[in-house]
Design a protein around this motif. Sequence first.
Motif, PDB file in Angstrom:
ATOM      1  N   THR A  27       0.647  -1.283   0.006  1.00 32.66           N
ATOM      2  CA  THR A  27       0.289  -0.033   0.543  1.00 32.66           C
ATOM      3  C   THR A  27       1.098   1.391   0.744  1.00 32.66           C
ATOM      4  OG1 THR A  27      -1.951  -1.127   1.124  1.00 32.66           O
ATOM      5  CG2 THR A  27      -1.949   1.525   1.345  1.00 32.66           C
TER       6      THR A  27
ATOM      7  N   TRP B 234       1.599   8.958  -1.714  1.00 30.67           N
ATOM      8  CA  TRP B 234       0.129   8.516  -2.482  1.00 30.67           C
ATOM      9  C   TRP B 234      -0.413   9.943  -3.218  1.00 30.67           C
ATOM     10  CZ3 TRP B 234      -2.703   8.098  -6.418  1.00 30.67           C
ATOM     11  CH2 TRP B 234      -4.448   7.512  -5.795  1.00 30.67           C
TER      12      TRP B 234
ATOM     13  N   GLN C 102      -0.482  12.150  -7.104  1.00 30.33           N
ATOM     14  CA  GLN C 102      -1.975  12.974  -7.352  1.00 30.33           C
ATOM     15  C   GLN C 102      -1.226  14.572  -7.321  1.00 30.33           C
ATOM     16  OE1 GLN C 102      -5.697  11.683  -4.642  1.00 30.33           O
ATOM     17  NE2 GLN C 102      -3.566  11.891  -3.170  1.00 30.33           N
TER      18      GLN C 102
ATOM     19  N   LEU D 267      -5.122   3.863 -12.377  1.00 28.74           N
ATOM     20  CA  LEU D 267      -5.353   2.780 -10.771  1.00 28.74           C
ATOM     21  C   LEU D 267      -6.554   2.432 -11.509  1.00 28.74           C
ATOM     22  CD1 LEU D 267      -5.613   3.534  -8.246  1.00 28.74           C
ATOM     23  CD2 LEU D 267      -8.328   5.161  -8.241  1.00 28.74           C
TER      24      LEU D 267
ATOM     25  N   GLY E 106      -9.236  -0.805 -11.363  1.00 30.48           N
ATOM     26  CA  GLY E 106     -10.156  -2.002 -10.455  1.00 30.48           C
ATOM     27  C   GLY E 106     -10.229  -3.740 -11.031  1.00 30.48           C
TER      28      GLY E 106
ATOM     29  N   SER F 191      -6.787  -0.055  -6.879  1.00 30.12           N
ATOM     30  CA  SER F 191      -7.915   0.641  -5.727  1.00 30.12           C
ATOM     31  C   SER F 191      -7.987  -0.011  -4.260  1.00 30.12           C
ATOM     32  CB  SER F 191      -8.785   1.042  -6.636  1.00 30.12           C
ATOM     33  OG  SER F 191      -9.985   1.810  -5.691  1.00 30.12           O
ATOM     34  N   GLN F 192      -8.255   0.424  -3.571  1.00 37.30           N
ATOM     35  CA  GLN F 192      -8.641  -0.904  -2.376  1.00 37.30           C
ATOM     36  C   GLN F 192      -9.643   0.257  -1.506  1.00 37.30           C
ATOM     37  OE1 GLN F 192      -5.001  -2.910  -0.193  1.00 37.30           O
ATOM     38  NE2 GLN F 192      -4.436  -0.425  -0.846  1.00 37.30           N
ATOM     39  N   GLY F 193     -10.841   0.884  -2.192  1.00 32.56           N
ATOM     40  CA  GLY F 193     -11.515   1.708  -1.754  1.00 32.56           C
ATOM     41  C   GLY F 193     -11.179   3.038  -1.642  1.00 32.56           C
ATOM     42  N   PRO F 194     -12.175   3.942  -0.964  1.00 36.88           N
ATOM     43  CA  PRO F 194     -11.722   5.620  -0.795  1.00 36.88           C
ATOM     44  C   PRO F 194     -11.413   5.891   0.503  1.00 36.88           C
ATOM     45  CG  PRO F 194     -14.256   4.960  -0.529  1.00 36.88           C
ATOM     46  CD  PRO F 194     -13.352   3.585  -0.763  1.00 36.88           C
TER      47      PRO F 194
ATOM     48  N   ASN G  47      -4.979   4.025   0.810  1.00 38.98           N
ATOM     49  CA  ASN G  47      -4.657   4.330  -0.446  1.00 38.98           C
ATOM     50  C   ASN G  47      -5.134   3.703  -1.330  1.00 38.98           C
ATOM     51  OD1 ASN G  47      -3.821   6.722   0.931  1.00 38.98           O
ATOM     52  ND2 ASN G  47      -1.656   6.005   1.812  1.00 38.98           N
ATOM     53  N   PRO G  48      -4.166   2.894  -2.244  1.00 40.36           N
ATOM     54  CA  PRO G  48      -4.567   1.864  -3.857  1.00 40.36           C
ATOM     55  C   PRO G  48      -2.603   0.989  -3.616  1.00 40.36           C
ATOM     56  CG  PRO G  48      -3.139   4.426  -4.473  1.00 40.36           C
ATOM     57  CD  PRO G  48      -4.247   4.671  -3.487  1.00 40.36           C
TER      58      PRO G  48
END
Length: 422
Positions: free
Chosen positions: A283, A289, A293, A310, A312, A334-337, A340-341
């Motif tokens: 992660t 991250w 961004q 990114l 899925g 992606s690991q969800g909101p 972090n990815p």
Amino acid sequence: MNEFSRLRQEAGYSIAQAVEKLGYCERTIYRWETGESAPRKAALETLRAIAKSKPPAQGSFRFIDLFAGIGGMRKGFESIGGKCVFTSERDRFCVETYLANHECDHEVAGDITTVPVGDIPEHDVLLAGFPCQPFSIAGVSKKNSLGRLHGFRCDAQGTLFFDVARIIEYHRPKAFLLENVKNLVSHDKGRTFEVIRRALSKELGYHIQTRIIDAKSFVPQHRERIFIVGFQENNGFSMDDIVLPDTAQGPKMSSILHPEDGSEDAELRYTAGPKAKVLDKYTLSDHLWGYLQGYAEKHRAAGNGFGFGLVGPDDTARTLSARYYKDGSEILVSQGPRKNPRRLTPRECARLMGFDGRDGKPVKIPVSDTQAYKQFGNAVVVPVVEAVARHMQPFITGAAGADRTAEPPKAKAAAEEEKVVA
């Protein structure tokens, strides 16, 4: 590649041989081959039985593996019964992975530029995924006036393609397969590819075919590479005849990602716990991250396309590169909101490149994550090479024979239809 085409190639039949053995007209066979119409069940059962009864005979032809990396090209040609008799790879970490996964009855040579051509065993097929380098091309007339050799001996001197060419010139293999990045054609304003094309066809006398193939027909990755096939004889081989699966229907990332639901065993280097969850070390940190961004936003504001990728479970990834170990930015999972990815694990990279094959046997990864990322990022996609190898097989072993001509299947099918109508 559709089922009919796959079974035909596994049975070792050319299009013409399939016509003769199955008893259908060539136009019908060609429609089955291209997927224009569904093949008869009886034809599929016949091919399946023949393919099953004819397992690849190891050693039916001999090949050498140059710039071998971790052996992706070798896997493709062993799958059709070839025997590797010589390997060259100078990166010691690649050699470690190569030897962990391939039985070698020969030593792996290091720098190919130092190997005398006479020390390389005789072989039927040469394989090389050589690095792309610019060539310095001077006019032939100037070289003649100076009494210097021209052609690849001068144009390509000092490049790694020169070593491929000198081996081909000395050993005269029946065939070769070269692989490189798509941009080889435009590299150095086209000069690089022009030297290669001229050397192989004009100077060495091989009949060459090229095709750019996108690996996302086989794996969830957009990865375009050029494949150059050469044969001594003008035997009717055509890269255009390779029938590939529809890229739009290719597999998605769910096919290579760790499921993290307990349906696979934990691999302690990459996953842990009863559900085999991916380790937290993959992660991205808040700092990295945030940086990625910000970098992406800066370029987006400037109208550039740079940034992270990114993905899925339902997506297709960008091209995995050898620099993936640095920040993983081209393929982030992606690991969800709320989290972090993460980077892909090396095991997922192996799957993404097709090294963990249909036999279910995972490739051994004896090196560090950093080295593994470099190795998979530089590798070939194995099922792509397998598809090219299967298409070459009847021309290598002689199964294509005199029944295969240089006339394209469509032209032959049209001619056959005219005969029927008449």
